[in-house]
Motif scaffolding. Structure first.
Motif, PDB file in Angstrom:
ATOM      1  N   HIS A  90       0.831  -1.218   0.000  1.00 56.40           N
ATOM      2  CA  HIS A  90       0.000   0.000   0.000  1.00 56.40           C
ATOM      3  C   HIS A  90       0.862   1.264   0.000  1.00 56.40           C
ATOM      4  O   HIS A  90       0.461   2.304  -0.519  1.00 56.40           O
ATOM      5  CB  HIS A  90      -0.960   0.000   1.185  1.00 56.40           C
ATOM      6  CG  HIS A  90      -0.301   0.095   2.514  1.00 56.40           C
ATOM      7  ND1 HIS A  90       0.355  -0.965   3.111  1.00 56.40           N
ATOM      8  CD2 HIS A  90      -0.172   1.140   3.366  1.00 56.40           C
ATOM      9  CE1 HIS A  90       0.842  -0.576   4.273  1.00 56.40           C
ATOM     10  NE2 HIS A  90       0.547   0.696   4.453  1.00 56.40           N
ATOM     11  N   GLN A 118      -5.018  -2.915   3.842  1.00 58.98           N
ATOM     12  CA  GLN A 118      -4.047  -2.171   3.038  1.00 58.98           C
ATOM     13  C   GLN A 118      -4.737  -1.429   1.891  1.00 58.98           C
ATOM     14  O   GLN A 118      -4.310  -0.341   1.501  1.00 58.98           O
ATOM     15  CB  GLN A 118      -2.966  -3.108   2.487  1.00 58.98           C
ATOM     16  CG  GLN A 118      -1.987  -3.571   3.566  1.00 58.98           C
ATOM     17  CD  GLN A 118      -0.851  -4.384   2.974  1.00 58.98           C
ATOM     18  OE1 GLN A 118       0.096  -3.819   2.442  1.00 58.98           O
ATOM     19  NE2 GLN A 118      -0.963  -5.704   3.060  1.00 58.98           N
ATOM     20  N   GLN A 153      -5.979   1.644   3.365  1.00 61.94           N
ATOM     21  CA  GLN A 153      -4.861   2.533   3.682  1.00 61.94           C
ATOM     22  C   GLN A 153      -4.333   3.282   2.463  1.00 61.94           C
ATOM     23  O   GLN A 153      -3.800   4.383   2.598  1.00 61.94           O
ATOM     24  CB  GLN A 153      -3.716   1.731   4.324  1.00 61.94           C
ATOM     25  CG  GLN A 153      -4.023   1.266   5.734  1.00 61.94           C
ATOM     26  CD  GLN A 153      -2.957   0.328   6.281  1.00 61.94           C
ATOM     27  OE1 GLN A 153      -2.344  -0.441   5.531  1.00 61.94           O
ATOM     28  NE2 GLN A 153      -2.740   0.383   7.586  1.00 61.94           N
ATOM     29  N   THR A 174      -9.191   2.105  10.621  1.00 60.02           N
ATOM     30  CA  THR A 174      -8.626   2.607   9.360  1.00 60.02           C
ATOM     31  C   THR A 174      -9.711   3.230   8.490  1.00 60.02           C
ATOM     32  O   THR A 174      -9.507   4.279   7.870  1.00 60.02           O
ATOM     33  CB  THR A 174      -7.919   1.469   8.595  1.00 60.02           C
ATOM     34  OG1 THR A 174      -6.992   0.817   9.460  1.00 60.02           O
ATOM     35  CG2 THR A 174      -7.159   2.004   7.389  1.00 60.02           C
ATOM     36  N   ARG A 231      -9.644   7.236   7.563  1.00 67.76           N
ATOM     37  CA  ARG A 231      -9.534   7.672   6.175  1.00 67.76           C
ATOM     38  C   ARG A 231     -10.896   8.017   5.552  1.00 67.76           C
ATOM     39  O   ARG A 231     -10.946   8.442   4.410  1.00 67.76           O
ATOM     40  CB  ARG A 231      -8.812   6.612   5.337  1.00 67.76           C
ATOM     41  CG  ARG A 231      -7.388   6.356   5.809  1.00 67.76           C
ATOM     42  CD  ARG A 231      -6.574   5.578   4.827  1.00 67.76           C
ATOM     43  NE  ARG A 231      -6.254   6.330   3.615  1.00 67.76           N
ATOM     44  CZ  ARG A 231      -5.290   7.265   3.516  1.00 67.76           C
ATOM     45  NH1 ARG A 231      -4.563   7.554   4.589  1.00 67.76           N
ATOM     46  NH2 ARG A 231      -5.068   7.871   2.381  1.00 67.76           N
TER      47      ARG A 231
END
Length: 203
Positions: A137, A163, A166, A194, A198
């Motif tokens: 990632h 990932q 991410q 996560t 994000r």
């Protein structure tokens, strides 16, 4: 009507999007590798006259999966496509036609190079997750100046989902279209935090 070229919906029970049940061809009922098939008229769709039978054969599953996975992108936005399977290659063709910035991940540099040569119309940036299984990632983030891609076409499952989130930009989208890797729920321990950090939409 009589004489129409048709194809079945892959999920013969989910036609409007509001049904509570499902029935997948080749899973809950017989598949379509046959000379003659009988379906209820309601589960069939008319095929476009511009495509031959071979091209039409990939529309009901891989084609519509790729098309719906890319929903919401616009010209110039970035996309990470995982792998080189049927859905991935259809997504790549659609992405090139739509003017997206394309990244392709594979465990093989040779496969990435082969795809780059086979699809020369638009630059395709390669990401090798085989050489960097825990940090691939970061390669995607580096290619996007730390921002992340607008959308990830994610088909690994538990081993790659975190990932994928991410390396997706804040407010971007991860389209989960499969789970081809080894599935281990412990890989998802950082998923919720996560996603929240994000603000990524996972669909």
């Amino acid at each position: 009507k009589l004489g129409d070229r048709v194809a079945p919906n892959t999920d013969t029970e989910n036609l409007t999007g509001r049904e509570s049940s499902r029935s997948w061809l080749a899973a809950d009922e017989d598949g379509v590798l046959a000379d003659y098939l009988v379906f209820e008229e309601r589960v069939l769709a008319k095929l476009p006259a511009t495509l031959d039978w071979i091209n039409c054969s990939i529309l009901p599953c891989a084609g519509t999966t790729a098309w719906s996975a890319l929903k919401g992108l616009s010209i110039g936005q970035s996309l990470l496509i995982q792998g080189t399977g049927g859905v991935a290659m259809l997504a790549l063709k659609l992405a090139q036609a739509a003017g997206y910035r394309i990244m392709l991940s594979s465990s093989s540099d040779a496969k990435i190079e082969k795809i780059q040569k086979a699809f020369p119309n638009t630059p395709i940036q390669g990401v090798n997750y085989g050489t960097h299984p825990d940090t691939w990632h970061e390669q995607v983030l580096k290619l996007t100046d730390g921002v992340g891609v607008d959308l990830v076409l994610e088909n690994g499952g538990t081993g790659s989902l975190v990932q994928s989130v991410q390396c997706t930009r804040r407010g971007g989208t991860v389209s989960q279209v499969g789970y081809l890797g080894k599935q281990d729920p412990t890989d998802l321990k950082d998923l919720i935090s996560t996603i929240i950090d994000r603000r990524v939409n996972v669909r």
